[in-house]
Design an enzyme around this catalytic site. Structure first.
Site: not given
Length: 322
Positions: A234, A263, A282
């Protein structure tokens, strides 16, 4: 008829899920949004909500009077107000049992690339520097480095298994483990010891109040080996602004991350353009098989919950007890 809303602004169109819900006589609709509050009027009477990274706040929960279950595409649930959900008896379901191999492989790919300084070498080649290894020194065989692993859940432990095969010296920090929980040859150490001894550090712990900005200026200044830093967990486990300063000050040699604090990041975010950093989008979780497993497992678990069947991955206890 049960009503389900599927949100996927940052994921994919939910045709597979729509078909599964419809086969169980449930009405399902796919919406694209960044914040569910933008479409709260369309969600007001839903029984179930599937989200990726969209924020599920107490304010949103307050408006969804019929909501019974939230499904999270993935493992982490830090975008969901669990306390608000529990207070309303809303179950939150995640999928902790997918993409273990994929994320571990992504981390190991980073480990080898950083150890061989492939990203730096590629940047030098673009600048016309060829055949000059002096600017890449030192590089050591993978068996001669010390790898620090922070967090040993399914993915962290899989990384350990993979890297053990290459003879890498591995040290681990995890406050929930004892030495007996680790494979032979892997050493459990304090966080400070890991910072001081590691050549490469890879992060696999969840984001909690205790791990938020765990990697900050204080931590970077304790890094005696100027290690490279990997994050596939994270974004907010690392303080990005302080990481940028640590890269500039050579406290950290290189950063390879698949996750960021916000994000998607803005195009001008300095970490995206830093010569000592690489950011992937990601995608460590992804493979064809992992995507299918994620979507099918989450949809099936939401269906089972609404039908009163047991579900293996409800993350908020008040909902379980309800």
């Amino acid at each position: 008829m049960r009503k389900i809303a599927i949100l996927g602004a940052q994921l994919f169109e939910g045709q597979r899920e729509l078909q599964l819900f419809q086969s169980m006589n449930m009405e399902a609709v796919y919406y694209t949004c960044r914040d569910p509050l933008e479409i709260v009027d369309k969600l007001a009477d839903v029984d179930g909500l599937l989200v990726n990274l969209e924020p599920v706040t107490a304010q949103l929960i307050h408006h969804l009077g019929n909501l019974k279950v939230i499904g999270r595409y993935g493992v982490g649930v830090d975008n969901i107000d669990l306390e608000a959900c529990s207070g309303r008896g809303v179950a939150v379901i995640n999928v902790p049992d997918y993409c273990i191999e994929e994320v571990a492989e992504h981390a190991v790919s980073f480990i080898f690339s950083l150890n061989r300084k492939l990203f730096t070498s590629s940047n030098l080649t673009r600048k016309g520097i060829w055949g000059n290894v002096s600017v890449l020194k030192p590089i050591y065989p993978i068996k001669d480095i010390t790898l620090g692993v922070v967090g040993t859940g399914r993915i962290g432990m899989r990384v350990i298994q993979m890297m053990t095969a290459f003879g890498t010296n591995i040290i681990v920090h995890d406050p929930y483990l004892t030495q007996d929980d680790l494979p032979s040859g892997v050493k459990l150490v304090s966080f400070g010891q890991l910072l001081e001894a590691s050549d490469i550090i890879t992060i696999h712990c969840p984001l909690t109040p205790q791990t938020h900005h765990l990697f900050n200026t204080e931590a970077f200044r304790r890094m005696k080996q100027q290690p490279s830093l990997i994050n596939v967990s994270r974004g907010s486990i690392i303080n990005e602004q302080q990481l940028l300063a640590a890269l500039d000050q050579e406290l950290v040699s290189f950063a390879a991350v698949d996750v960021m604090e916000t994000e998607p990041p803005l195009p001008d975010h300095p970490l995206l353009h830093h010569p000592k950093a690489i950011v992937t989008n990601h995608m460590a979780w992804y493979s064809v098989q992992a995507e299918i497993k994620l979507r099918d497992l989450l949809t099936t678990r939401v269906i089972d919950y609404l039908n009163g069947k047991p579900v293996p991955s409800i993350v908020n206890k008040p909902a379980i007890e309800k």
